[in-house]
Design a protein around this motif. Structure first.
Motif: not given
Length: 293
Positions: A196, A283-284, A287-288, A290, A292
Motif C-alpha cells: 500500500e 487502499a480501495r 483491495a480491488r 486483490m 476483495s
C-alpha cells in the motif's frame, strides 16, 4: 607471472571519488549484510570493489537456477552452493586481504553482538520477522539500517537509530510481538501494508503487470524480480553505506525514495497531509487488485 595484489593499486581508480583518507576509512570499516542474493548481493559486490575491508554476511539459502536472472554471484559454478559462502569466496577473489565472516541461520541470535560491531547494517532479505528483529536490535545498539521497499522501482531507505522502525511507520501488526511469535497472518498483513505504501508514494503500479503483482501479494506465486531493478537497488544501497561510513549526509531518510528509470525521475513520498487524503483511494484500489469485495 601473476601481478601481486596491493590494496593501493586495487583502489587507485577510486581516488577522485574519495580521498586517500576516505579510502583508508573504507578499508577499516565493517558492514553487516543479511541476504547476499539479490539486492544485498549487488550491494556487497559494490562495497567489496569500493574497498570496504571487513564484512559480516549472512544467508540461509543456496543458489538455484531461478536466481540466475538477477543475483550477481549466481552462475553455473555456484548453483547448489550456499549463497553466503559463494559470495564470500567471490569477494576474496576480488580483494585477497578482505575479512569476511560468514553466518547462517544463527545470525539472528547474534544480532546484539553484530550491531555492536557494525554501525551500518544492510537488509538484503525478504523475511519480515527477521527484519523486524534486525531493526529492533539496530535501535538498541545505535546502528543504522539501509533497506529497500518491495517495489518494482528501485528504492532505498536509511533508518537511523532515532527514526521510527518500519513496523511503527507502516503500522505492521508485529508491534509488541516477539519476532519468533510473528505468524503467517502477520507476515501477510505487513507485506500488504508495504505494498500500500509503495502504491501510494510511487508510480510503481504503472510499471508492472498488476495481475501478476496481485498473485504475488496473495501468496499464489513467487515475487517478481528483474536484474536492472535489483542491481540498481543494490547500487543505491552501496552509495548510502559508503556515505554513512564516511560521515556524509546523503539526504535519504527513513521514508526513502524511488528511482523511476522510465521517465527518468526521483519519486519521493507525499507530505503526510496529502498521503492521508490519498490513502483511502489507494487502499480501495489495492483491495480491488486483490479481488476483495
Amino acid at each position: 607471472m601473476t601481478e601481486p595484489f596491493a590494496y593501493e593499486t586495487f583502489t587507485t581508480r577510486n581516488l577522485g571519488f574519495v580521498s586517500h583518507e576516505e579510502q583508508a576509512r573504507l578499508r577499516e570499516a565493517c558492514i553487516f549484510i543479511c541476504g547476499v542474493g539479490g539486492m544485498g548481493g549487488a550491494a556487497f559486490m559494490a562495497l567489496v570493489r569500493a574497498g570496504i575491508g571487513h564484512f559480516i554476511i549472512a544467508d540461509i539459502d543456496r543458489f538455484e537456477t531461478s536466481n540466475l536472472n538477477r543475483q550477481v554471484f549466481a552462475h553455473a559454478g555456484t548453483l547448489g552452493q550456499g549463497k553466503a559462502e559463494a559470495a564470500a569466496e567471490a569477494a576474496r577473489q576480488i580483494n585477497p586481504e578482505i575479512a569476511v565472516e560468514v553466518l547462517g541461520a544463527e545470525w539472528i541470535e547474534q544480532l546484539p553482538a553484530i550491531a555492536a560491531r557494525c554501525a551500518v547494517l544492510v537488509n538484503g532479505m525478504d523475511d519480515i520477522a527477521a527484519g523486524v528483529q534486525l531493526y529492533r536490535e539496530a535501535k538498541r545498539a545505535g546502528a543504522t539500517v539501509i533497506d529497500a521497499y518491495m517495489s518494482p522501482l528501485p528504492s532505498v531507505t536509511v533508518v537511523r537509530p532515532g527514526d521510527p522502525r518500519p513496523e511503527e511507520r507502516l503500522r505492521f501488526p508485529t508491534l509488541g510481538k516477539d519476532w519468533r511469535a510473528i505468524d503467517e497472518a502477520d507476515r501477510r498483513a505487513a507485506m500488504l501494508r508495504e505494498v500500500e505504501h509503495v502504491m501510494l508514494h510511487s508510480s510503481s503500479r504503472h510499471h508492472v503487470d498488476l495481475t501478476v503483482a496481485a498473485e504475488v501479494a496473495a501468496g499464489r506465486r513467487s515475487r517478481m524480480s528483474f536484474a536492472p531493478m535489483v542491481i540498481t537497488t543494490g547500487m543505491m544501497m552501496a552509495y548510502e553505506a559508503i556515505a554513512l561510513v564516511l560521515g556524509k549526509r546523503s539526504g535519504t531518510d527513513c521514508r526513502g525514495w524511488f528511482f523511476n528509470p522510465h521517465k527518468p525521475a526521483v519519486e519521493r513520498p507525499w507530505p503526510a497531509p496529502v498521503a492521508a487524503l490519498l490513502r483511502p483511494f489507494v487502499a480501495r484500489a489495492l483491495a480491488r487488485m486483490m479481488g476483495s469485495p
